[in-house]
Design an enzyme around this catalytic site. Structure first.
Site, short mmCIF file in Angstrom:
data_model
loop_
_atom_site.label_atom_id
_atom_site.label_comp_id
_atom_site.label_asym_id
_atom_site.label_seq_id
_atom_site.Cartn_x
_atom_site.Cartn_y
_atom_site.Cartn_z
N HIS A 92 -5.00 15.59 -4.52
CA HIS A 92 -4.58 14.48 -3.68
C HIS A 92 -3.35 14.85 -2.84
O HIS A 92 -2.68 13.98 -2.29
CB HIS A 92 -4.28 13.25 -4.53
CG HIS A 92 -4.47 11.95 -3.82
ND1 HIS A 92 -5.70 11.44 -3.50
CD2 HIS A 92 -3.58 11.05 -3.33
CE1 HIS A 92 -5.56 10.29 -2.87
NE2 HIS A 92 -4.29 10.04 -2.76
N ASP A 156 0.12 3.85 -7.70
CA ASP A 156 -0.70 2.81 -7.07
C ASP A 156 -2.19 3.15 -7.13
O ASP A 156 -3.03 2.26 -7.16
CB ASP A 156 -0.29 2.62 -5.61
CG ASP A 156 1.03 1.86 -5.49
OD1 ASP A 156 1.34 1.05 -6.39
OD2 ASP A 156 1.75 2.08 -4.50
N GLU A 272 7.15 -4.27 -5.08
CA GLU A 272 6.89 -3.36 -3.96
C GLU A 272 6.97 -4.14 -2.66
O GLU A 272 6.59 -5.31 -2.60
CB GLU A 272 5.51 -2.69 -4.06
CG GLU A 272 5.51 -1.37 -4.77
CD GLU A 272 4.26 -0.54 -4.48
OE1 GLU A 272 3.58 -0.81 -3.47
OE2 GLU A 272 3.97 0.38 -5.27
#
Length: 510
Positions: A92, A156, A272
């Site tokens: 990623h 997340d 957040e």
């Protein structure tokens, strides 16, 4: 012949190096597994989520056990012509950090991933889970929840490997209270650049333990992590509030994260912030019938700031959770009438990004370039950053696509003995430009990223890149600051031939 195809000379060199490698392996107790030169495997290992960098390895290792990795790295280290080596999980990364130019990529996903084998254990007053470095956090969540427990710190996006996030830091809206994922580890198994298999913890081989956490893969490959568990909530109250004023938005975020005692049951569990810049930035959280009035707000102000909070509850606290939330929200400066709430399960909340991913995949919009920029910004510079970047560069260029996150964390929740580098101030913000672009225009977004970095430099804002990409060793020295000497000493001790994680371009100019 295609530009990316190996030349005749390259093939001859590869065969020569493999012969040297095999010659060494004959003298080891356990022969390393064979390397794969399958073109599809090499092509897969040459790209990552970012789809910006393409770097061909010479071969790919598909281990069936951690011992395979240790055997290969030990033989490789002892070879007269060793390869550079990169561990690859879900890849990623966005700038080739998990690649190895002309080296070997270790495909961690080939290890036997068996979620039912994730072992929950209790030792004294500690409950924990032992995980392979190749395990996905979503599997960890699903398995531990069956026993009513779970880790407390997450990212997340959950379809990432344990070893991958621990090599960086692992942050999300829980970090203000529970710290990053690297602050929630009891023990590790690590294979160093010399092929040594080492179990480490704060009390055993602690130098390697602290070095590997946030160490960007420079000192070893994580093959096992022992992660603490706590009772899992049954559900969460999930709220978003909208702001037109950044001062009120940042003030309220800092107020909410100031209540961060892990044992305080009245404190929030997640905070957040993000920016809404156009109608396309509205995700399914917001009721469709409210999209017009939110869109009108964006049109009026140019930027709308969204503050997202979560409060956990279980059977015992469910009757009082709404009252606790009302107390926490009292006096906040959001725009009246722009508070939105959902009540969902814990798993639904933590795995919220998956639905968006599947939607994008269905539209062919997932496997596209991702010219991301992630920064840590000291509290003292966040107002100037808002004025110069959000209200300046971002609005003027009007190209931003994908989420734009901005939320604070508490420095005291991080362990300074670890390799991860963060600002010196007690409160600092993470800002994430999570762009998705086309293959023909990603450089336009990258130019904006460079403009952001140049603004920070001129304004004297001492930022740190997270998931960083630096072009020179001098940039890395500046990034690590006072930690550089320790970081360099650890490299010399655990990977003295500078073989591991070359894609980070810290010691290897890749």
């Amino acid at each position: 012949m295609a530009a990316d195809s190996p030349s005749y000379f390259t093939i001859i060199m590869l065969l020569s190096r493999l012969m040297a490698f095999i010659g060494i392996s004959k003298n080891t107790d356990i022969a390393p597994p064979p390397l794969s030169h399958d073109p599809s495997a090499i092509a897969s290992a040459a790209k990552d989520f970012g789809l910006i960098v393409k770097t061909l390895p010479q071969a790919v290792l598909f281990p069936s056990s951690p011992q395979d990795i240790a055997s290969f790295i030990q033989s490789n280290y002892n070879s007269s012509a060793p390869f550079t080596v990169a561990a690859r999980g879900e890849s990623h990364s966005v700038r080739g950090q998990a690649m190895a130019k002309n080296g070997v990529v270790v495909d961690m996903t080939s290890l036997n991933k068996n979620p039912s084998g994730i072992g929950i254990r209790i030792s004294g007053d500690r409950t924990y889970v032992d995980l392979g470095g190749e395990q996905l956090w979503i599997d960890v969540l699903n398995v531990t929840m069956r026993s009513g427990v779970a880790p407390v710190s997450w990212t997340d996006y959950l379809y990432l490997t344990v070893g991958g996030t621990l090599s960086n830091a692992g942050i999300s809206g829980q970090s203000f209270r529970y710290g990053p994922q690297i602050s929630n580890v009891y023990e590790l198994d690590v294979i160093t650049g010399k092929g040594d298999f080492v179990t480490c913890s704060p009390s055993k081989n602690s130098d390697l333990f602290y070095g590997v956490l946030g160490g960007l893969g420079q000192f070893g490959i994580i093959t096992r992590a022992r992660i603490p568990l706590e009772p899992a909530p049954k559900g969460v109250k999930w709220i978003r509030m909208l702001y037109s004023d950044f001062s009120a938005f940042s003030r309220d975020q800092e107020l909410l994260i100031s209540k961060n005692d892990r044992t305080d049951k009245t404190a929030l569990n997640y905070v957040e912030g993000s920016l809404l810049l156009n109608q396309a930035s509205l995700d399914p959280f917001f009721p469709p019938e409210d999209h017009p009035k939110i869109g009108a707000l964006i049109t009026k102000y140019g930027i709308v700031y969204s503050l997202e909070i979560v409060k956990h509850y279980d059977d015992q606290t469910k009757p009082t959770v709404d009252k606790d939330l009302q107390q926490l929200l009292k006096g906040l400066g959001y725009i009246p009438g722009f508070l939105f709430e959902k009540d969902v399960t814990y798993i639904e909340f933590l795995n919220r990004v998956r639905a968006e991913e599947m939607f994008l995949r269905s539209k062919g919009l997932w496997e596209v370039p991702h010219p991301w920029l992630n920064l840590f910004i000291p509290k003292s510079g966040i107002t100037a950053f808002n004025n110069g970047v959000f209200k300046g560069i971002v609005l003027q260029r009007n190209i931003t696509s994908g989420p734009l996150l901005v939320y604070p964390m508490n420095r005291k929740k991080w362990d300074d003995r670890m390799s991860a580098s963060i600002p010196d101030e007690e409160v600092f913000y993470t800002v994430g430009f999570l762009h998705a672009s086309g293959f023909d225009n990603w450089k336009t977004y990258d130019d904006q990223n460079q403009a952001v970095l140049q603004f920070c430099q001129k304004a004297g804002i001492e930022i740190k890149q997270y998931l960083g990409h630096y072009s020179t060793k001098e940039d890395w020295i500046h990034h690590f600051g006072s930690k550089w000497n320790t970081f360099q000493q650890r490299k010399l001790q655990y990977d003295p031939k500078f073989l591991l994680s070359p894609g980070q371009s810290i010691f290897n100019n890749n």
